[in-house]
Design a protein around this motif. Sequence first.
Motif, PDB file in Angstrom:
ATOM      1  N   THR A  66       7.519  -1.952 -13.586  1.00 43.43           N
ATOM      2  CA  THR A  66       8.212  -1.823 -14.875  1.00 43.43           C
ATOM      3  C   THR A  66       8.663  -0.384 -15.069  1.00 43.43           C
ATOM      4  O   THR A  66       8.080   0.552 -14.499  1.00 43.43           O
ATOM      5  CB  THR A  66       7.328  -2.221 -16.084  1.00 43.43           C
ATOM      6  N   THR A  67       9.698  -0.237 -15.872  1.00 45.34           N
ATOM      7  CA  THR A  67      10.191   1.089 -16.216  1.00 45.34           C
ATOM      8  C   THR A  67      10.916   0.975 -17.561  1.00 45.34           C
ATOM      9  O   THR A  67      11.430  -0.096 -17.907  1.00 45.34           O
ATOM     10  CB  THR A  67      11.123   1.639 -15.100  1.00 45.34           C
ATOM     11  N   GLU A  68      10.937   2.070 -18.326  1.00 45.32           N
ATOM     12  CA  GLU A  68      11.504   1.999 -19.679  1.00 45.32           C
ATOM     13  C   GLU A  68      12.973   1.584 -19.658  1.00 45.32           C
ATOM     14  O   GLU A  68      13.395   0.747 -20.426  1.00 45.32           O
ATOM     15  CB  GLU A  68      11.343   3.347 -20.404  1.00 45.32           C
ATOM     16  N   LYS A  69      13.755   2.231 -18.766  1.00 48.03           N
ATOM     17  CA  LYS A  69      15.188   1.893 -18.729  1.00 48.03           C
ATOM     18  C   LYS A  69      15.481   1.044 -17.489  1.00 48.03           C
ATOM     19  O   LYS A  69      16.028   1.532 -16.497  1.00 48.03           O
ATOM     20  CB  LYS A  69      16.008   3.185 -18.701  1.00 48.03           C
ATOM     21  N   ARG A  70      15.080  -0.211 -17.582  1.00 46.90           N
ATOM     22  CA  ARG A  70      15.175  -1.109 -16.427  1.00 46.90           C
ATOM     23  C   ARG A  70      16.604  -1.242 -15.884  1.00 46.90           C
ATOM     24  O   ARG A  70      16.833  -1.125 -14.677  1.00 46.90           O
ATOM     25  CB  ARG A  70      14.618  -2.473 -16.801  1.00 46.90           C
ATOM     26  N   ASP A  71      17.559  -1.440 -16.792  1.00 44.85           N
ATOM     27  CA  ASP A  71      18.918  -1.678 -16.318  1.00 44.85           C
ATOM     28  C   ASP A  71      19.487  -0.438 -15.637  1.00 44.85           C
ATOM     29  O   ASP A  71      20.272  -0.527 -14.691  1.00 44.85           O
ATOM     30  CB  ASP A  71      19.814  -2.129 -17.480  1.00 44.85           C
ATOM     31  N   LYS A  84       0.852  -1.209   0.000  1.00 39.44           N
ATOM     32  CA  LYS A  84       0.000   0.000   0.000  1.00 39.44           C
ATOM     33  C   LYS A  84       0.880   1.249   0.000  1.00 39.44           C
ATOM     34  O   LYS A  84       0.612   2.236  -0.678  1.00 39.44           O
ATOM     35  CB  LYS A  84      -0.909  -0.038   1.236  1.00 39.44           C
ATOM     36  N   ARG A  85       1.929   1.182   0.783  1.00 40.05           N
ATOM     37  CA  ARG A  85       2.835   2.346   0.840  1.00 40.05           C
ATOM     38  C   ARG A  85       3.527   2.536  -0.512  1.00 40.05           C
ATOM     39  O   ARG A  85       3.619   3.666  -1.002  1.00 40.05           O
ATOM     40  CB  ARG A  85       3.884   2.168   1.958  1.00 40.05           C
ATOM     41  N   TYR A  86       4.005   1.449  -1.116  1.00 43.13           N
ATOM     42  CA  TYR A  86       4.623   1.564  -2.445  1.00 43.13           C
ATOM     43  C   TYR A  86       3.617   2.179  -3.424  1.00 43.13           C
ATOM     44  O   TYR A  86       3.945   3.073  -4.204  1.00 43.13           O
ATOM     45  CB  TYR A  86       5.040   0.186  -2.973  1.00 43.13           C
ATOM     46  N   GLN A  87       2.385   1.662  -3.376  1.00 43.77           N
ATOM     47  CA  GLN A  87       1.373   2.088  -4.363  1.00 43.77           C
ATOM     48  C   GLN A  87       0.964   3.559  -4.187  1.00 43.77           C
ATOM     49  O   GLN A  87       0.681   4.243  -5.165  1.00 43.77           O
ATOM     50  CB  GLN A  87       0.115   1.207  -4.243  1.00 43.77           C
ATOM     51  N   THR A  88       0.935   4.016  -2.945  1.00 54.84           N
ATOM     52  CA  THR A  88       0.441   5.383  -2.726  1.00 54.84           C
ATOM     53  C   THR A  88       1.569   6.409  -2.610  1.00 54.84           C
ATOM     54  O   THR A  88       1.385   7.569  -2.933  1.00 54.84           O
ATOM     55  CB  THR A  88      -0.436   5.464  -1.454  1.00 54.84           C
ATOM     56  N   GLU A  89       2.740   5.976  -2.155  1.00 56.81           N
ATOM     57  CA  GLU A  89       3.796   6.970  -1.895  1.00 56.81           C
ATOM     58  C   GLU A  89       4.845   7.064  -2.994  1.00 56.81           C
ATOM     59  O   GLU A  89       5.577   8.054  -3.052  1.00 56.81           O
ATOM     60  CB  GLU A  89       4.461   6.678  -0.536  1.00 56.81           C
ATOM     61  N   ILE A  90       4.933   6.046  -3.859  1.00 53.69           N
ATOM     62  CA  ILE A  90       5.873   6.171  -4.987  1.00 53.69           C
ATOM     63  C   ILE A  90       5.178   7.011  -6.046  1.00 53.69           C
ATOM     64  O   ILE A  90       4.170   6.607  -6.631  1.00 53.69           O
ATOM     65  CB  ILE A  90       6.313   4.795  -5.552  1.00 53.69           C
ATOM     66  N   LYS A  91       5.664   8.206  -6.215  1.00 59.92           N
ATOM     67  CA  LYS A  91       5.037   9.132  -7.164  1.00 59.92           C
ATOM     68  C   LYS A  91       6.062   9.487  -8.235  1.00 59.92           C
ATOM     69  O   LYS A  91       6.607  10.580  -8.255  1.00 59.92           O
ATOM     70  CB  LYS A  91       4.547  10.390  -6.427  1.00 59.92           C
ATOM     71  N   ASN A  92       6.323   8.499  -9.073  1.00 55.50           N
ATOM     72  CA  ASN A  92       7.303   8.697 -10.140  1.00 55.50           C
ATOM     73  C   ASN A  92       6.707   8.087 -11.403  1.00 55.50           C
ATOM     74  O   ASN A  92       6.504   6.874 -11.462  1.00 55.50           O
ATOM     75  CB  ASN A  92       8.621   8.008  -9.758  1.00 55.50           C
ATOM     76  N   SER A  93       6.410   8.941 -12.381  1.00 55.67           N
ATOM     77  CA  SER A  93       5.690   8.450 -13.568  1.00 55.67           C
ATOM     78  C   SER A  93       6.545   7.496 -14.405  1.00 55.67           C
ATOM     79  O   SER A  93       6.033   6.832 -15.306  1.00 55.67           O
ATOM     80  CB  SER A  93       5.205   9.624 -14.416  1.00 55.67           C
ATOM     81  N   ALA A  94       7.833   7.397 -14.095  1.00 57.47           N
ATOM     82  CA  ALA A  94       8.690   6.451 -14.834  1.00 57.47           C
ATOM     83  C   ALA A  94       8.474   5.019 -14.352  1.00 57.47           C
ATOM     84  O   ALA A  94       8.941   4.078 -14.971  1.00 57.47           O
ATOM     85  CB  ALA A  94      10.155   6.839 -14.654  1.00 57.47           C
ATOM     86  N   ILE A  95       7.750   4.864 -13.236  1.00 54.70           N
ATOM     87  CA  ILE A  95       7.578   3.530 -12.649  1.00 54.70           C
ATOM     88  C   ILE A  95       6.116   3.101 -12.701  1.00 54.70           C
ATOM     89  O   ILE A  95       5.237   3.817 -12.225  1.00 54.70           O
ATOM     90  CB  ILE A  95       8.101   3.527 -11.199  1.00 54.70           C
ATOM     91  N   ARG A  96       5.877   1.944 -13.305  1.00 57.01           N
ATOM     92  CA  ARG A  96       4.508   1.422 -13.407  1.00 57.01           C
ATOM     93  C   ARG A  96       4.348   0.195 -12.526  1.00 57.01           C
ATOM     94  O   ARG A  96       5.282  -0.572 -12.332  1.00 57.01           O
ATOM     95  CB  ARG A  96       4.188   1.047 -14.857  1.00 57.01           C
ATOM     96  N   ILE A 119      11.128   4.144  -0.953  1.00 56.95           N
ATOM     97  CA  ILE A 119      10.188   5.056  -1.611  1.00 56.95           C
ATOM     98  C   ILE A 119      10.899   6.366  -1.979  1.00 56.95           C
ATOM     99  O   ILE A 119      10.782   6.870  -3.102  1.00 56.95           O
ATOM    100  CB  ILE A 119       8.966   5.316  -0.684  1.00 56.95           C
ATOM    101  N   GLU A 120      11.657   6.871  -1.037  1.00 56.73           N
ATOM    102  CA  GLU A 120      12.382   8.135  -1.265  1.00 56.73           C
ATOM    103  C   GLU A 120      13.362   7.992  -2.442  1.00 56.73           C
ATOM    104  O   GLU A 120      13.430   8.851  -3.319  1.00 56.73           O
ATOM    105  CB  GLU A 120      13.136   8.468   0.024  1.00 56.73           C
ATOM    106  N   VAL A 121      14.077   6.872  -2.462  1.00 54.13           N
ATOM    107  CA  VAL A 121      15.046   6.630  -3.544  1.00 54.13           C
ATOM    108  C   VAL A 121      14.326   6.562  -4.886  1.00 54.13           C
ATOM    109  O   VAL A 121      14.775   7.130  -5.883  1.00 54.13           O
ATOM    110  CB  VAL A 121      15.855   5.339  -3.256  1.00 54.13           C
ATOM    111  N   LEU A 122      13.190   5.877  -4.917  1.00 49.15           N
ATOM    112  CA  LEU A 122      12.457   5.750  -6.187  1.00 49.15           C
ATOM    113  C   LEU A 122      11.850   7.085  -6.613  1.00 49.15           C
ATOM    114  O   LEU A 122      11.768   7.393  -7.799  1.00 49.15           O
ATOM    115  CB  LEU A 122      11.359   4.680  -6.060  1.00 49.15           C
ATOM    116  N   ASN A 123      11.471   7.892  -5.645  1.00 49.99           N
ATOM    117  CA  ASN A 123      10.896   9.198  -6.002  1.00 49.99           C
ATOM    118  C   ASN A 123      11.942  10.198  -6.480  1.00 49.99           C
ATOM    119  O   ASN A 123      11.616  11.183  -7.141  1.00 49.99           O
ATOM    120  CB  ASN A 123      10.120   9.789  -4.812  1.00 49.99           C
ATOM    121  N   THR A 124      13.190   9.911  -6.154  1.00 44.17           N
ATOM    122  CA  THR A 124      14.244  10.837  -6.632  1.00 44.17           C
ATOM    123  C   THR A 124      14.964  10.296  -7.865  1.00 44.17           C
ATOM    124  O   THR A 124      15.923  10.877  -8.337  1.00 44.17           O
ATOM    125  CB  THR A 124      15.266  11.132  -5.502  1.00 44.17           C
TER     126      THR A 124
END
Length: 369
Positions: free
Chosen positions: A293-298, A263-275, A363-368
């Motif tokens: 998923t993300t366009e540049k996975r590697d 739930k936290r991942y789903q609501t707090e990760i706010k990065n449009s590069a991550i689906r 979450i913070e790392v993914l948002n940045t």
Amino acid sequence: MTETTYKIPFLDLKRQYQSIKTEVFARFEEVCENTAFSGGKYVEEFEKHFANYCQTQFALGVDNGTSALHLAMLALGIEQGDEVIVPANTFIATAWGVSYCNATPVFVDCTADTWEIDASKIEEKITPKTKAIAGVHLYGQPFDIDAVKTICEKHNLFLIEDAAQAHGAYYKGKRVGGFGEMACFSFYPGKNLGAYGEAGGITTNNEKYYKYIQSLRNHGSVVRYYHDEIGYNMRMGGLEAVSLSVKLKYLDAWNNRRKEIAKRYQTEIKNSAIRMQHQPEFADSVYHLFVVTTEKRDDLMKYLHEKGIFPGLHYPVPCHLQKAYAHLGYQKGDCPNAEYLAEHCLTLPMFAELTDEEVSYIIEVLNTY
Ligand SMILES: Cc1ncc(COP(=O)(O)O)c(C=O)c1O
């Protein structure tokens, strides 16, 4: 804590072990004192508890989830010349059971958003040879069982649930495990319910399958040293069984913690590069794996590693393009959604013992990013 002090694995089994160590060892001692190492009363005890947990009449303990799938296919009478529908996006073992019976797995693409078997693409793959559909509750999230069941009923096919990743998940308010002829579970150590060793299970509401597999997994024998047919040694061990009985008591609490993290991942990760995986209303996932998923996975993989976060990859090659199945003649482009996933997915750390602080950091790392 600064970011350099973090080292967050995709899964850490040691933390869970610390929390149940005393209890597990007491039961290990009991098994050893009774020398009940293979099959026997501790396996039966677990089977009773697991059937009860899955809301099914019967459960069978076996040596691993791959054997569970193999035994289920044998019980259905799958044989050479038969075809079984299998999703292209799953762990390869879903297809192994079919192949072990000398039958052919026929791979169907996943949907673009749930990443699970696309029921709308099944019928075009059905031939007079098709005998069954093996649906997979992938990453812990139930597939659209009713849609697949409707096709099974229309074409007179068996339904097998591969629930190896979904112990305790609900479909429309009912636990997975009792929707098809049989459901197959893996208790591989890293699963939501994982044994201390290799183990697997089958649930069913059909006494005929239950009795048949009881014998088949035990050298085709009901009475010792009398063999009714060519059988297998696919019994569960006593040590595995008691480790599972101990852990089953905590499974709902652990699954709830996974849901909290998800739930936290789903609501707090706010990065449009991550689906993220789309969750239909009918599915109550137990988040065995939190795949994104993300366009540049590697690129994202590398970034996470630099930040001390170690993601998983489930799975880099879809089943229809595996070398093992090259003889079936599938080409790139046959299952485009599964192929997209293989190239763009990664799995975020997900286990009940992740701390709130660790989750916040991820979450913070993914948002940045
Ligand atoms: C979807 C799926 N099916 C089958 C299996 C096979 O289970 P096991 O590894 O216990 O043989 C697994 C687990 O690895 C799985 O994830």
